[in-house]
Structure formats: C-alpha cells, structure tokens
Design a protein around this motif. Structure first.
Motif, short mmCIF file in Angstrom:
data_model
loop_
_atom_site.label_atom_id
_atom_site.label_comp_id
_atom_site.label_asym_id
_atom_site.label_seq_id
_atom_site.Cartn_x
_atom_site.Cartn_y
_atom_site.Cartn_z
N GLY A 30 14.54 3.61 -9.91
CA GLY A 30 14.95 4.74 -9.09
C GLY A 30 14.17 6.01 -9.37
N ALA A 31 13.60 6.14 -10.58
CA ALA A 31 12.82 7.33 -10.92
C ALA A 31 11.45 7.34 -10.26
CB ALA A 31 12.67 7.43 -12.44
N GLN A 32 11.02 6.21 -9.72
CA GLN A 32 9.70 6.15 -9.07
C GLN A 32 9.81 6.53 -7.59
OE1 GLN A 32 7.31 2.62 -10.17
NE2 GLN A 32 9.09 1.91 -11.34
N ARG A 33 8.66 6.81 -7.01
CA ARG A 33 8.64 7.16 -5.58
C ARG A 33 9.03 5.95 -4.76
NH1 ARG A 33 5.10 7.22 -1.15
NH2 ARG A 33 3.55 6.01 -2.34
N GLY A 34 9.91 6.15 -3.81
CA GLY A 34 10.38 5.07 -2.96
C GLY A 34 10.15 5.37 -1.50
N TYR A 35 10.71 4.55 -0.64
CA TYR A 35 10.63 4.77 0.80
C TYR A 35 11.55 5.91 1.20
CZ TYR A 35 8.28 0.23 0.82
OH TYR A 35 7.41 -0.79 0.58
N PRO A 36 11.37 6.49 2.37
CA PRO A 36 12.25 7.60 2.78
C PRO A 36 13.72 7.21 2.86
CG PRO A 36 10.28 7.51 4.16
CD PRO A 36 10.26 6.28 3.32
N LYS B 93 10.15 -9.56 -10.59
CA LYS B 93 9.03 -10.32 -10.04
C LYS B 93 8.56 -9.85 -8.66
CE LYS B 93 7.26 -13.51 -11.45
NZ LYS B 93 6.04 -13.65 -12.26
N LYS B 94 9.38 -9.12 -7.93
CA LYS B 94 9.04 -8.79 -6.54
C LYS B 94 8.81 -7.30 -6.36
CE LYS B 94 8.87 -11.72 -4.13
NZ LYS B 94 7.79 -12.72 -3.99
N HIS B 95 7.91 -6.98 -5.44
CA HIS B 95 7.61 -5.60 -5.06
C HIS B 95 8.63 -5.15 -4.00
CE1 HIS B 95 5.33 -2.27 -3.15
NE2 HIS B 95 4.79 -2.12 -4.35
N PRO B 96 8.96 -3.85 -3.93
CA PRO B 96 9.92 -3.40 -2.91
C PRO B 96 9.55 -3.76 -1.48
CG PRO B 96 9.59 -1.68 -4.54
CD PRO B 96 8.61 -2.77 -4.87
N SER B 97 8.26 -3.91 -1.20
CA SER B 97 7.86 -4.28 0.16
C SER B 97 8.12 -5.75 0.46
CB SER B 97 6.37 -3.98 0.36
OG SER B 97 5.58 -4.78 -0.51
N LEU C 81 28.71 -3.97 -8.41
CA LEU C 81 27.33 -3.76 -7.96
C LEU C 81 26.99 -2.28 -7.79
CD1 LEU C 81 27.15 -6.62 -5.28
CD2 LEU C 81 26.50 -6.70 -7.70
N SER C 82 27.83 -1.40 -8.27
CA SER C 82 27.61 0.03 -8.08
C SER C 82 26.33 0.56 -8.74
CB SER C 82 28.82 0.82 -8.58
OG SER C 82 29.09 0.53 -9.93
N PRO C 83 25.84 0.02 -9.88
CA PRO C 83 24.60 0.58 -10.46
C PRO C 83 23.39 0.48 -9.55
CG PRO C 83 25.75 -0.76 -12.10
CD PRO C 83 26.43 -0.99 -10.79
N TYR C 84 23.41 -0.42 -8.58
CA TYR C 84 22.22 -0.63 -7.74
C TYR C 84 22.08 0.43 -6.64
CZ TYR C 84 22.25 -5.10 -10.13
OH TYR C 84 22.25 -6.07 -11.11
N ARG C 85 23.00 1.38 -6.59
CA ARG C 85 22.83 2.49 -5.64
C ARG C 85 21.56 3.28 -5.93
NH1 ARG C 85 28.58 2.75 -6.45
NH2 ARG C 85 29.70 2.38 -4.49
N LYS C 86 21.14 3.29 -7.20
CA LYS C 86 19.97 4.08 -7.59
C LYS C 86 18.67 3.53 -7.04
CE LYS C 86 22.31 5.26 -11.93
NZ LYS C 86 22.29 5.12 -13.41
N ILE C 87 18.66 2.27 -6.61
CA ILE C 87 17.42 1.68 -6.08
C ILE C 87 17.51 1.48 -4.58
CG2 ILE C 87 16.88 0.54 -8.27
CD1 ILE C 87 17.89 -2.08 -7.06
N ALA C 88 18.36 2.27 -3.92
CA ALA C 88 18.58 2.10 -2.48
C ALA C 88 17.29 2.29 -1.69
CB ALA C 88 19.66 3.07 -2.00
N ARG C 89 16.47 3.30 -2.04
CA ARG C 89 15.24 3.58 -1.28
C ARG C 89 14.12 2.60 -1.60
NH1 ARG C 89 12.77 7.72 -2.62
NH2 ARG C 89 13.82 8.11 -4.62
N LEU D 134 0.82 -1.22 0.00
CA LEU D 134 0.00 0.00 0.00
C LEU D 134 0.85 1.26 0.00
CD1 LEU D 134 -2.92 0.97 0.02
CD2 LEU D 134 -2.82 0.99 2.53
N ASP D 135 2.00 1.25 0.70
CA ASP D 135 2.84 2.44 0.77
C ASP D 135 3.37 2.83 -0.61
OD1 ASP D 135 2.45 2.64 3.46
OD2 ASP D 135 4.26 1.53 4.00
N LEU D 136 3.63 1.84 -1.45
CA LEU D 136 4.08 2.10 -2.83
C LEU D 136 3.09 1.45 -3.79
CD1 LEU D 136 7.95 1.51 -2.57
CD2 LEU D 136 6.71 3.66 -2.37
#
Length: 544
Positions: free
Chosen positions: A393-399, A185-189, A203-211, A9-11
């Motif tokens: 990373g361009a989408q709204r993420g967690y704080p 396949k998986k949601h961030p939650s 693994l440096s490209p994955y910094r963009k999906i940290a949130r 629900l949060d995302l």
C-alpha cells in the motif's frame, strides 16, 4: 525495437513483497530414535497378533505427525488392515489414522500424531525453490504434506476451491495464506481480488491494497464487501464481466484468457475494437452460507469462469447439505476440509470420511476429485498480513480499484411503485405470500410454476409496493400483511374500479334455555311382576 505491449508499464516501479516481512520459522522439534523404534515395534506386534504379516516398515516424520509406511506381505487383505485402526490406537495410546493403499508405492500408511505439533511457517514455504521458480499462472502454497514436502497448486487449473470446517480449525488462516501466496508472485496488472467478508473482520487488512489488487463496483465505498445485498450485486456484476470477456474471446477466436492476453501483448488485437488486457479475477468469499440467495450467480461463475480467468474461493463453517448443495459440489471439484464434528459432515464436503479424525490447528484434507491429500496448512499471523499490505500500500498504485460493470439489483427500490407496470401474477403472488407468511421467490416459483428471474422481479415489485420487507441474506423476507383481508383492501386501492370484498359476517345464534334432562328415567313395565329368587330374593327382602 520491442513492439510488444507491457501490462506492467503503468506500475513499472512496483516491488514484490520481500521474504523478510514474514516471521522466521522456529526450530522444528524432532522425535527421538527410541520413540520411532518403539512405535515401529508396537505396530509390528499388533499386526502379527492379528495374523497380518508385513515385509517392511518405514517412518517419515512430518510437521504434525509421523507416517509409518508398511509393505504388507503377499495375500494380506487391505480391509483387514483398515479394520485394525482402533486396535492400533489403543496399543499406541494415540488417535491413529490408516490410509492407503498409497498410489505408486504399494504400501499402507499409519499416521500417528505428535504430542506437540510443529507449525508450518509461511516463510519456510515461500522461500523454497519450488515456489520461487514455479511457472504456474496462479500459484498457491497451501502448506506441507506429511512427508515435509511443499505442496503447491495452480488455482487457474483447479479452477475453484471450496473450504469448509468447524469453527477455529484454520479456514481464515488458509485464506490469508492463499491470498499472500498470490501477492508474492503476481503483479497488480495481472491479478485482481474481489473480497467478500460478511463477518467484517477477517479480510479487513487488505483495504490497504485496494488501489493495487482489488476490484469493486463503481460507487462502492468500502473495497472489502461486508454487506449481503452489495455482495449479491457484486456477484451479478461479475457475471456481466464474464459475459463481456466471453464476447472478447469469441471475437478474437480464442478459447481462454492465457491465449487472449498473449495475443494482446503481441499487439495482434486492437484496443480500438474494444480489446483490452484481462487480469485474473479471484473472488474470495468468507462464510458464503450468508449468501444462499446468491447461489445462482456463484454457480454460473463456477461453471463458466475458468476460460475467462474468473476463479472462486469460498469458505464456510457450516458444512451441511443446506449450504454445500449438490450444485455447489458439482461446480467445485477441489474441496479443502478442516476438522469437522461428524463423519456425515466429512462426507458432505469430500464425499469421503476422514475429516472428523483430523487434529485441528491447520490439519486438513484436500480432495481434488481423483485423490485426497493430507496436508498441514501454512500458518500466517495477522501481523505478517498487515506488514505485507502496508508494504504494497505504501507504493504508487492505480487511481482506483478495478471497476466492475455497474449492476442494480433493486430496479423498484429507487423509484415510486407503478401499479400499471405490475406483473400479471402480482396479485396471485401477494395472496400466496400472505397466506403462507413467507416472502421468498422460491415459493412463487414452486406454486405458480414461474422461472427464477420472473419470480425475482415479482418479489422486487412486492417489496416496492410494501407487501414484503427488504432482502436479509439467507432469511426469508418479512411479510408486512398479517391477514388476507387487509391485503385485499390494499389490492383494491391499486385497482380503483374494484371494491374490496366485505368481511365475512359471522352469525352467532342466540342462546336457548334447555329443560333439565333426567339422566335416569323410570321405565314402566307391563305384565306380571317378576320377583327375584334365591340369593337375589334374600338380598331384596333385606333391603325392604
């Protein structure tokens, strides 16, 4: 009205990565019928010349090789067919590999590599109905089998994976394929990654999906861990998280994370009692050989992580027994081997040979504990990984990333050393380390017969006191005292009532002048003079 809890629900507006972010696979090249028939006839002739009769032969074209399945005639010995591998390789002018008996078919396999291998594009794997319609908890697409079928595994059931092979054989590409399979396949939650990359590049490209998808320590500046000491702290923090999840499972009276989350979604577990939705945590370690000091938390996470939803994927380019120890092999039943240099390295990884005969470029063997599967790994370009991470990373993420429990591995590093709070074995350990000039906790364990935790605390105290240097990964700590006397002076300063032992006095004797010694002294003979006779008499008279 639906009264269930929705973890998404949060995302709720989160969009899964689309397939168009991946490159379109190139048209695969196929062998001609003439080449297939020629190879079949050569195999039949070679076997017949060695008195091995076959009833049937069938060719299956794979991405990098062709599998010729033969059905031996009744009475044919498997060992004899295996022994003809070198003869077939000579006759076919190729690096032939004989496998089998193939389970469920009663056939033997003869693998002949193609002159030009076809890449298995990641898009061709993820676009299949097998992947899109799977109900696995953590579906991972490793690539294709030798009969061109997509090979999926459930990381939640494995539950951990060891990846090993020589440099440049496809380990980092495999890690990217594994991570991106889960991102599709998986949601961030539902999923969080702990990424440890000591090499600081893969693994440096994955910094963009940290949130969205990463987990980190509370004060961690970089979500992709590249510091050895911080990696050890993170592994220990995961052990604390493991204990907390076990307490939640025990309180709920359940056995695994899937049952727990389902009960929480149905609102049968109250957050007021400390219960919460638990995402899967996948820890990816690129080159874990640099974390040999962290083998203890790795083993604990591997032993207990599956029910709590914590899974490990570790990779190394040094497949030696010093890196892949017995404890690692006991806790990692699923092992992926790329091409290695020798048969010994293959046995170290898979407990079987074969990895030394692979063709490279993503060619790999997956050992599941019961069987060994030959696969061609899915290929992903760095640009594809970056496009996926930019889309997410361009989408709204967690704080912030998911915060792991706080762990401080250096209780003495941030405070002044207190001599009154020393371990009783502090001085003995210091003398032992200076004597051997080796600053390691294992030395204290062996010589003083102490446990690992106590030896680790003593090492921390010795570091705070300035006896040994800081932690440096797999290397032993530097010893900052060159001799025992300087150490005793230091220890006497910690004990005001004691006085240092005086340095040993070396008494040098004064040099004495000795009288010259004659090498040959005249010997006085008593009695009548004895004169030589014969030849010796003539010689004696001549010399007179």
């Amino acid at each position: 009205m639906d009264n269930t809890y929705d973890p998404k629900l949060d995302l709720s507006n989160y969009h899964y990565p689309p397939l168009y972010l991946l490159s379109v696979p190139a048209t695969q090249l196929s062998l001609t019928v003439d080449v297939l028939e020629s190879n079949k006839q050569k195999i039949i002739d070679t076997l017949a010349f060695n008195d091995v009769q076959i009833e049937q032969i069938k060719a299956t074209i794979g991405p990098t090789l062709t599998l010729y399945e033969i059905t031996p005639a009744a009475g044919s010995r498997v060992a004899k067919i295996r022994g003809l591998q070198a003869d077939l390789g000579l006759y076919l002018a190729a690096q032939v590999r004989i496998t089998g008996p193939i389970p469920g078919k009663g056939t033997m396999g003869i693998e002949i590599p193609h002159d030009k291998a076809d890449l298995v594009a990641m898009r061709s794997v993820l676009a299949t109905a097998k992947f899109q319609e799977t109900f696995m908890d953590l579906p991972v697409s490793l690539g294709k089998t030798m009969d061109n079928s997509v090979y999926l595994v459930d990381l939640a059931a494995m539950p951990h994976l060891l990846i090993a092979g020589a440099t440049g054989q496809g380990k980092s590409v495999c890690l990217n394929a594994l991570i991106c399979s889960l991102l599709y396949k998986k949601h961030p939650s539902e999923l969080k990654f702990v990424l440890i990359d000591i090499n600081k590049l893969e693994l440096s490209p994955y910094r963009k999906i940290a949130r969205h998808f990463l987990a980190a320590l509370p004060d961690q500046a970089d979500p992709v861990i590249s510091n050895v000491a911080q990696a050890i702290d993170t592994l220990n923090a995961l052990c604390i998280e493991l204990d907390k999840r076990y307490d939640l499972l025990k309180d709920a009276g359940l056995r695994n994370i899937k049952e727990y989350n389902q009960k929480f979604i149905n609102r049968k577990l109250s957050p007021q009692n400390g219960h919460r939705y638990l995402p899967f945590i996948v820890t990816v370690i690129d080159e874990f050989a640099d974390l040999l000091a962290g083998e203890t938390p790795i083993n604990r996470l591997a032993q207990l992580g599956r029910p709590a939803g914590i899974h490990l994927v570790i990779a190394t380019q040094r497949p030696s027994v010093k890196v892949i120890t017995g404890n690692i092999k006991a806790n990692f039943n699923s092992r992926l081997a790329f091409r290695v240099a020798s048969h010994i390295d293959s046995r170290t990884i898979l407990d079987a040979g074969g990895a030394e005969q692979l063709n490279g470029q993503g060619d790999m063997l997956l050992g599941t504990g019961t069987e060994i599967v030959h696969l061609q790994g899915a290929f992903m370009e760095t640009a594809e990984v970056e496009r996926i991470c930019e889309f997410i990373g361009a989408q709204r993420g967690y704080p912030s990333p998911l915060l792991l429990p706080e762990f401080n591995s250096e209780p003495y590093a941030n405070s002044t050393f207190d001599p009154n709070d020393r371990d009783p074995f502090f001085e003995d350990s210091a003398r032992l380390i200076v004597l051997h000039q080796q600053g390691s906790a294992s030395l204290i364990q062996r010589k003083l017969k102490l446990g690992y935790n106590r030896a680790g605390r003593i090492i921390d105290q010795l570091e705070a006191a300035g006896v040994v240097g800081p932690f440096e990964g797999s290397k032993a700590r530097d010893v900052l005292f060159a001799d025992e006397y300087s150490l005793e002076l230091f220890l006497s300063g910690l004990n005001p009532d004691s006085t240092p032992a005086p340095p040993p006095v070396v008494i040098v004797p004064e040099p004495t002048v000795e009288e010259p010694v004659n090498i040959i002294k005249p010997i006085a003979l008593s009695g009548p003079e004895v004169r030589p006779k014969g030849f010796w008499a003539r010689l004696f008279n001549k010399n007179q």
